[in-house]
Design a protein around this motif. Sequence first.
Motif, PDB file in Angstrom:
ATOM      1  N   LEU A 142       0.847  -1.201   0.000  1.00 42.41           N
ATOM      2  CA  LEU A 142       0.000   0.000   0.000  1.00 42.41           C
ATOM      3  C   LEU A 142       0.880   1.247   0.000  1.00 42.41           C
ATOM      4  O   LEU A 142       1.799   1.365   0.809  1.00 42.41           O
ATOM      5  CB  LEU A 142      -0.869   0.045   1.264  1.00 42.41           C
ATOM      6  CG  LEU A 142      -1.805  -1.135   1.526  1.00 42.41           C
ATOM      7  CD1 LEU A 142      -2.524  -0.937   2.850  1.00 42.41           C
ATOM      8  CD2 LEU A 142      -2.821  -1.287   0.391  1.00 42.41           C
ATOM      9  N   SER A 143       0.574   2.180  -0.897  1.00 47.40           N
ATOM     10  CA  SER A 143       1.272   3.469  -0.888  1.00 47.40           C
ATOM     11  C   SER A 143       0.697   4.325   0.240  1.00 47.40           C
ATOM     12  O   SER A 143      -0.397   4.037   0.759  1.00 47.40           O
ATOM     13  CB  SER A 143       1.060   4.183  -2.221  1.00 47.40           C
ATOM     14  OG  SER A 143      -0.259   4.721  -2.263  1.00 47.40           O
ATOM     15  N   PRO A 144       1.380   5.401   0.618  1.00 44.35           N
ATOM     16  CA  PRO A 144       0.812   6.288   1.639  1.00 44.35           C
ATOM     17  C   PRO A 144      -0.575   6.812   1.242  1.00 44.35           C
ATOM     18  O   PRO A 144      -1.449   6.986   2.090  1.00 44.35           O
ATOM     19  CB  PRO A 144       1.834   7.431   1.709  1.00 44.35           C
ATOM     20  CG  PRO A 144       3.136   6.800   1.270  1.00 44.35           C
ATOM     21  CD  PRO A 144       2.760   5.786   0.237  1.00 44.35           C
ATOM     22  N   ARG A 145      -0.817   7.020  -0.057  1.00 45.22           N
ATOM     23  CA  ARG A 145      -2.133   7.510  -0.487  1.00 45.22           C
ATOM     24  C   ARG A 145      -3.205   6.441  -0.312  1.00 45.22           C
ATOM     25  O   ARG A 145      -4.357   6.743  -0.005  1.00 45.22           O
ATOM     26  CB  ARG A 145      -2.072   7.992  -1.932  1.00 45.22           C
ATOM     27  CG  ARG A 145      -1.157   9.211  -2.096  1.00 45.22           C
ATOM     28  CD  ARG A 145      -1.071   9.664  -3.540  1.00 45.22           C
ATOM     29  NE  ARG A 145      -2.351  10.071  -4.046  1.00 45.22           N
ATOM     30  CZ  ARG A 145      -3.016   9.442  -5.011  1.00 45.22           C
ATOM     31  NH1 ARG A 145      -2.507   8.370  -5.563  1.00 45.22           N
ATOM     32  NH2 ARG A 145      -4.181   9.885  -5.399  1.00 45.22           N
ATOM     33  N   ALA A 146      -2.814   5.187  -0.512  1.00 46.62           N
ATOM     34  CA  ALA A 146      -3.780   4.103  -0.282  1.00 46.62           C
ATOM     35  C   ALA A 146      -4.112   4.019   1.210  1.00 46.62           C
ATOM     36  O   ALA A 146      -5.275   3.824   1.593  1.00 46.62           O
ATOM     37  CB  ALA A 146      -3.217   2.776  -0.786  1.00 46.62           C
ATOM     38  N   VAL A 147      -3.105   4.196   2.050  1.00 40.69           N
ATOM     39  CA  VAL A 147      -3.346   4.163   3.501  1.00 40.69           C
ATOM     40  C   VAL A 147      -4.256   5.334   3.898  1.00 40.69           C
ATOM     41  O   VAL A 147      -5.202   5.170   4.683  1.00 40.69           O
ATOM     42  CB  VAL A 147      -2.006   4.215   4.274  1.00 40.69           C
ATOM     43  CG1 VAL A 147      -2.260   4.367   5.782  1.00 40.69           C
ATOM     44  CG2 VAL A 147      -1.180   2.957   3.999  1.00 40.69           C
ATOM     45  N   ALA A 148      -4.005   6.502   3.298  1.00 40.53           N
ATOM     46  CA  ALA A 148      -4.850   7.668   3.600  1.00 40.53           C
ATOM     47  C   ALA A 148      -6.303   7.396   3.218  1.00 40.53           C
ATOM     48  O   ALA A 148      -7.232   7.737   3.961  1.00 40.53           O
ATOM     49  CB  ALA A 148      -4.323   8.910   2.868  1.00 40.53           C
ATOM     50  N   ARG A 149      -6.520   6.727   2.073  1.00 40.13           N
ATOM     51  CA  ARG A 149      -7.894   6.367   1.683  1.00 40.13           C
ATOM     52  C   ARG A 149      -8.501   5.414   2.703  1.00 40.13           C
ATOM     53  O   ARG A 149      -9.654   5.587   3.130  1.00 40.13           O
ATOM     54  CB  ARG A 149      -7.883   5.740   0.287  1.00 40.13           C
ATOM     55  CG  ARG A 149      -9.192   5.075  -0.159  1.00 40.13           C
ATOM     56  CD  ARG A 149     -10.246   6.054  -0.633  1.00 40.13           C
ATOM     57  NE  ARG A 149      -9.843   6.772  -1.823  1.00 40.13           N
ATOM     58  CZ  ARG A 149      -9.956   6.343  -3.086  1.00 40.13           C
ATOM     59  NH1 ARG A 149     -10.507   5.157  -3.315  1.00 40.13           N
ATOM     60  NH2 ARG A 149      -9.570   7.088  -4.093  1.00 40.13           N
ATOM     61  N   LEU A 150      -7.729   4.420   3.115  1.00 38.08           N
ATOM     62  CA  LEU A 150      -8.252   3.440   4.083  1.00 38.08           C
ATOM     63  C   LEU A 150      -8.682   4.125   5.376  1.00 38.08           C
ATOM     64  O   LEU A 150      -9.684   3.750   5.989  1.00 38.08           O
ATOM     65  CB  LEU A 150      -7.170   2.399   4.422  1.00 38.08           C
ATOM     66  CG  LEU A 150      -6.919   1.267   3.439  1.00 38.08           C
ATOM     67  CD1 LEU A 150      -5.759   0.402   3.926  1.00 38.08           C
ATOM     68  CD2 LEU A 150      -8.169   0.409   3.266  1.00 38.08           C
TER      69      LEU A 150
END
Length: 385
Positions: free
Chosen positions: A203-211
Amino acid sequence: MKPTVRPRTPHFSSGPCAKRPGWTPAALDGALVGRSHRSKPGKAKLAAVIDDSRAILGIPPAHRVAIVPGSDTGAVEMALWSLLGARGVDVLAWESFGEGWAADITKQLKLADVRVLKAGYGALPDLAQVDFARDVVFTWNGTTSGVRVPDGDWIPTDREGLTICDATSAVFAMELPWDRLDVVTWSWQKVLGGEGAHGMIVLSPRAVARLESYTPPWPLPKIFRMTKGGKLIEGLFEGETINTPSMLCVEDALDSLAWARSVGGLAGLVARADRNAAAIARWVDATPWVAHLAGRPEIRSTTSVCLAIVDPWFQGLDPKARAETAKRLAGLLEAEGVGYDLAAYRDAPPGLRIWAGATVETADLEALFPWLDWAYAEIRAAAAA
Ligand SMILES: Cc1ncc(COP(=O)(O)O)c(C=O)c1O
């Protein structure tokens, strides 16, 4: 004439793929069987799989890496179920697996704002049509058509949506642009010749932010959950798996990663697949009855090489006879013990699929080609009789 030289390892399946050269069950001697995966040594082994994978693949430090249930399918579906619905979605489908993800998104998640960008077997959809203001779901290497994206240049680094990439038959064989991919998934059973059952997710940081900022409107099974109380479950990315993994499979994954290092890490693995794919291409060029299913060389897979039978006699058969003939060809090679699992995927055009990933030795491919020519000649002769 029947060839005399046999491949030392006749394993050319596109998954589970050939074990690394020299593998025997003794590679599993150190497995932590009969112990808890949450014990100190158990957790250390799981963390080592994550750390070694990260190091060999050059995954950036800010990206999270986890071991998840359900092989690559589990990893992709936990991403789709956890992340989608916040924006419109573009999903690319050019073979069976991409079509499967498109069906998940349209028929299971029932998202309304979805564009499915399609192409038939052997081609890629027009990548210029992809809208990166939306979430984008695609397969890096289409295992059932032998077509891959040529590179990551078509993906902007400053996109608004997330890119979710099923890279199971690409990772460890092709360079991936980690800054252009928000979710990357694979299974142990592919390029490194590990075992099925477990998947990996990055997971990229942006994917984590979405989660952490988005809650999907549908229920999430426990085995898909990567957050608790709106926060990422950090332990998952340190080897605290959601449920119980097989410690035998974990040991095997560690063995495959150690072998990956021994052949020069990612550069060595990529070179091995490239060399294998080049050997197949040389044989195809010299062989009138076969051709690559993938039209353009730059979209040809270097792992799951799919070949069409272009001989006019074969092309003149009706579809059922073509399918049966291709199956007979693969059956003959299997019966001789010189090449297993070489038939094209069940939904693909009838033909051959030869795995060329890192665990396959070029010498074994070179030994296979005369057998392919022999088997095809046998089938032609039997049809003419
Ligand atoms: C591109 C692609 N996606 C998904 C899968 C499913 O993988 P698994 O069976 O490991 O879940 C495969 C397996 O061949 C594949 O090639």
